[in-house]
Design an enzyme around this catalytic site. Sequence first.
Site, PDB file in Angstrom:
ATOM      1  N   HIS A 286       0.849  -1.193   0.000  1.00 57.01           N
ATOM      2  CA  HIS A 286       0.000   0.000   0.000  1.00 57.01           C
ATOM      3  C   HIS A 286       0.884   1.242   0.000  1.00 57.01           C
ATOM      4  O   HIS A 286       2.115   1.146  -0.024  1.00 57.01           O
ATOM      5  CB  HIS A 286      -0.972  -0.030   1.169  1.00 57.01           C
ATOM      6  CG  HIS A 286      -0.325  -0.174   2.527  1.00 57.01           C
ATOM      7  ND1 HIS A 286       0.497   0.783   3.057  1.00 57.01           N
ATOM      8  CD2 HIS A 286      -0.356  -1.193   3.434  1.00 57.01           C
ATOM      9  CE1 HIS A 286       0.926   0.398   4.249  1.00 57.01           C
ATOM     10  NE2 HIS A 286       0.436  -0.812   4.501  1.00 57.01           N
TER      11      HIS A 286
ATOM     12  N   HIS B 290       3.927   1.661   2.346  1.00 56.93           N
ATOM     13  CA  HIS B 290       5.145   0.948   1.925  1.00 56.93           C
ATOM     14  C   HIS B 290       5.879   1.743   0.843  1.00 56.93           C
ATOM     15  O   HIS B 290       7.104   1.877   0.872  1.00 56.93           O
ATOM     16  CB  HIS B 290       4.797  -0.443   1.376  1.00 56.93           C
ATOM     17  CG  HIS B 290       4.181  -1.355   2.392  1.00 56.93           C
ATOM     18  ND1 HIS B 290       2.926  -1.884   2.242  1.00 56.93           N
ATOM     19  CD2 HIS B 290       4.648  -1.822   3.578  1.00 56.93           C
ATOM     20  CE1 HIS B 290       2.649  -2.651   3.286  1.00 56.93           C
ATOM     21  NE2 HIS B 290       3.681  -2.627   4.118  1.00 56.93           N
TER      22      HIS B 290
ATOM     23  N   CYS C 151      -1.153  -9.163  21.017  1.00 56.90           N
ATOM     24  CA  CYS C 151      -1.908  -8.755  19.817  1.00 56.90           C
ATOM     25  C   CYS C 151      -1.447  -9.625  18.655  1.00 56.90           C
ATOM     26  O   CYS C 151      -0.282  -9.539  18.244  1.00 56.90           O
ATOM     27  CB  CYS C 151      -1.691  -7.288  19.475  1.00 56.90           C
ATOM     28  SG  CYS C 151      -2.384  -6.878  17.851  1.00 56.90           S
TER      29      CYS C 151
ATOM     30  N   LYS D  37      -7.168   7.653   9.674  1.00 54.09           N
ATOM     31  CA  LYS D  37      -6.381   6.507   9.244  1.00 54.09           C
ATOM     32  C   LYS D  37      -6.970   5.978   7.920  1.00 54.09           C
ATOM     33  O   LYS D  37      -8.188   5.896   7.784  1.00 54.09           O
ATOM     34  CB  LYS D  37      -6.488   5.429  10.330  1.00 54.09           C
ATOM     35  CG  LYS D  37      -5.463   4.348  10.170  1.00 54.09           C
ATOM     36  CD  LYS D  37      -5.524   3.356  11.312  1.00 54.09           C
ATOM     37  CE  LYS D  37      -4.727   2.141  10.868  1.00 54.09           C
ATOM     38  NZ  LYS D  37      -4.408   1.216  11.880  1.00 54.09           N
TER      39      LYS D  37
HETATM   40  O1  ME8 Z   1       5.793  -3.450  10.425  1.00 49.96           O
HETATM   41  N1  ME8 Z   1       2.055   5.421   6.512  1.00 49.96           N
HETATM   42  O2  ME8 Z   1       5.632  -4.445   8.363  1.00 49.96           O
HETATM   43  P1  ME8 Z   1       4.460  -3.590   7.697  1.00 49.96           P
HETATM   44  C1  ME8 Z   1       3.385   5.372   6.571  1.00 49.96           C
HETATM   45  N2  ME8 Z   1       7.199  -6.390   9.085  1.00 49.96           N
HETATM   46  N3  ME8 Z   1       4.086   4.248   6.794  1.00 49.96           N
HETATM   47  C2  ME8 Z   1       3.395   3.124   6.985  1.00 49.96           C
HETATM   48  C3  ME8 Z   1       1.979   3.090   6.939  1.00 49.96           C
HETATM   49  C4  ME8 Z   1       1.301   4.321   6.690  1.00 49.96           C
HETATM   50  N4  ME8 Z   1      -0.011   4.418   6.606  1.00 49.96           N
HETATM   51  N5  ME8 Z   1       1.589   1.808   7.172  1.00 49.96           N
HETATM   52  C5  ME8 Z   1       2.719   1.088   7.345  1.00 49.96           C
HETATM   53  C6  ME8 Z   1       6.112  -4.306   9.626  1.00 49.96           C
HETATM   54  N6  ME8 Z   1       3.804   1.866   7.237  1.00 49.96           N
HETATM   55  C7  ME8 Z   1       7.208  -5.297   9.983  1.00 49.96           C
HETATM   56  C8  ME8 Z   1       8.548  -4.578   9.965  1.00 49.96           C
HETATM   57  S1  ME8 Z   1      11.210  -4.522  10.148  1.00 49.96           S
HETATM   58  C9  ME8 Z   1      12.394  -5.494  10.775  1.00 49.96           C
HETATM   59  C10 ME8 Z   1       9.735  -5.443  10.269  1.00 49.96           C
HETATM   60  C11 ME8 Z   1       5.218   1.470   7.398  1.00 49.96           C
HETATM   61  O3  ME8 Z   1       4.273  -4.187   6.362  1.00 49.96           O
HETATM   62  C12 ME8 Z   1       5.463   0.834   8.755  1.00 49.96           C
HETATM   63  O4  ME8 Z   1       5.595   1.831   9.732  1.00 49.96           O
HETATM   64  O5  ME8 Z   1       3.308  -3.506   8.616  1.00 49.96           O
HETATM   65  C13 ME8 Z   1       6.748   0.072   8.506  1.00 49.96           C
HETATM   66  O6  ME8 Z   1       7.868   0.902   8.678  1.00 49.96           O
HETATM   67  C14 ME8 Z   1       6.610  -0.349   7.042  1.00 49.96           C
HETATM   68  O7  ME8 Z   1       5.556   0.456   6.478  1.00 49.96           O
HETATM   69  C15 ME8 Z   1       6.246  -1.830   6.890  1.00 49.96           C
HETATM   70  O8  ME8 Z   1       5.050  -2.106   7.596  1.00 49.96           O
END
Ligand code: ME8
Length: 502
Positions: free
Chosen positions: A17, A20, A125, A296
């Site tokens: 999304h 990412h 969670c 959100k």
């Molecule tokens: O957290 N706005 O994975 P993930 C900005 N696998 N950044 C966002 C966001 C948003 N709306 N939603 C998600 C994970 N992110 C773990 C990480 S690292 C060793 C393991 C950012 O797929 C989120 O903060 O949920 C994170 O940095 C990245 O996308 C991946 O999120």
Amino acid sequence: MTFYITTAISYVNGAPHLGHAYEAIATDVIARHMRQRDEEVFFLTGTDEHGEPVADAAHAQGVTPQELADTNAARFKALMPLLSISNDFFIRTTDEEHQRRVQEVLQRVHDNGHTYKGLYEGWYCPRCADFKVENEILEGNLCPIHEIPLVREQEENWFFRLSTFQEPLERLYAERRDFVMPPVRFNEASAFISSGLQDISLSRARLNWGVTVPWDPSHVFYVWFDALLNYYTALGYARNGHDLTPTFWPANFHVIGKDILKFHTVFWPAMLLAADLPLPEHVFVHGFLLGADGRKMSKSLGNVLDPFQVLDRFGSDALRFYLMRDVAFGADGAVGMESVTARYEGELANEYGNLASRTIAMIRRYRDGVVPDAATDPELAEAFRGLTANVTVLMDGADVTTALERIWQLVRRCNRYVEERAPWTLAKDPATAGALDETLASLAEGLRVLSVLLSPYLPTSTATLLEALGAPETSLPAAEFRATGGGRTVAALEPLFPKRDR
Ligand code: ME8
């Protein structure tokens, strides 16, 4: 000098999304900028494939976790070139080499005496794959991030003695004020540590979708340690047969979102200390993208901005520019198609695009396509003075938004310069031929310098433009505004940011 930068690795329980894309783009801008400085850069991104969230999602879809991981990892990997991301490797935590190295490092943590077996009971969670401590739990026993009920869980786990790292972490935070950036996140991490660290689980006995604990094969490692270690393991096998670890470890920057602060700023440095490994230089914590209504993003609210839709309509440079410009890096920001369109038309097309097309068109019309070999205007040169140094300092602090704003002030200055000098009037009178030469040489030089500085943000359109200007060099020393220049032939240029249907 070397520079190692990483993004978080994405969960494969869902599709990519905009969040990412945002993180990957910001990290890419910094990586590209560092390459311009002639640093030897390694830029890592990838997918986080183990653990409960993935196992649960696979179960719900009636496929195996590996199948789900393969499908979604391919989608994340395919997104990178669409966004013009210049990552040097794409790690998947199901890579065998990664798993082997995770076992190696955590065995060392075990051998160093930082683990023990115990009974864990706590509020868990399943979406975060995280046990919550008391002060994190929302009223009604809800997850502070997902706002879903937490589950009371009890199981025999291997524990990591996080509590014994209380003092070393306090020392780290006292000595290195820029370990976590920006300062508001430093304070948040530091407050979490001061509130007192409790030991945390290192393994899960009930789950089998994970990396096997080598000293107790009935357990798999808790997914977060498997995931965090990607930053270290990747260097060992990204370049077949050549271990990059001595060259690039420790990392210079981990770029992450605010929801995973605790793992990167508390657990991760403690784990590295326990494994006798050097700590990264900085963890940069960015904010969250919100729907245009400031809430959100969620499908049910209908306020989701789809990266693929923006890419389709405007292209990757426009998406990159929009996100870096509209959402101050480090803060939260609302995003929506209307504001993408406004930035595209108002700034990319009407400011930078227009400066490019009129500069090239005038050189072709008035000087047969050759940039006049004349001295550039000292006044415009003065306006550019210090720009590159400024951008460099801002980029050192990962301030991609302010750096872009600083560059953009000069885009506007150059457009004003066109109006002030009115080359179309100068061209009418042979007596002002010298002034016209100076004007066109200055504009060509300004446009060239701006394009070099903008190339990390707009890699595709700046490459086209620099090629048309006959000056494809993009290293940072080339971003100095020169006192003379010219003699180069410019080529015709299609509009860089053509009109789009609404
Ligand atoms: O957290 N706005 O994975 P993930 C900005 N696998 N950044 C966002 C966001 C948003 N709306 N939603 C998600 C994970 N992110 C773990 C990480 S690292 C060793 C393991 C950012 O797929 C989120 O903060 O949920 C994170 O940095 C990245 O996308 C991946 O999120």
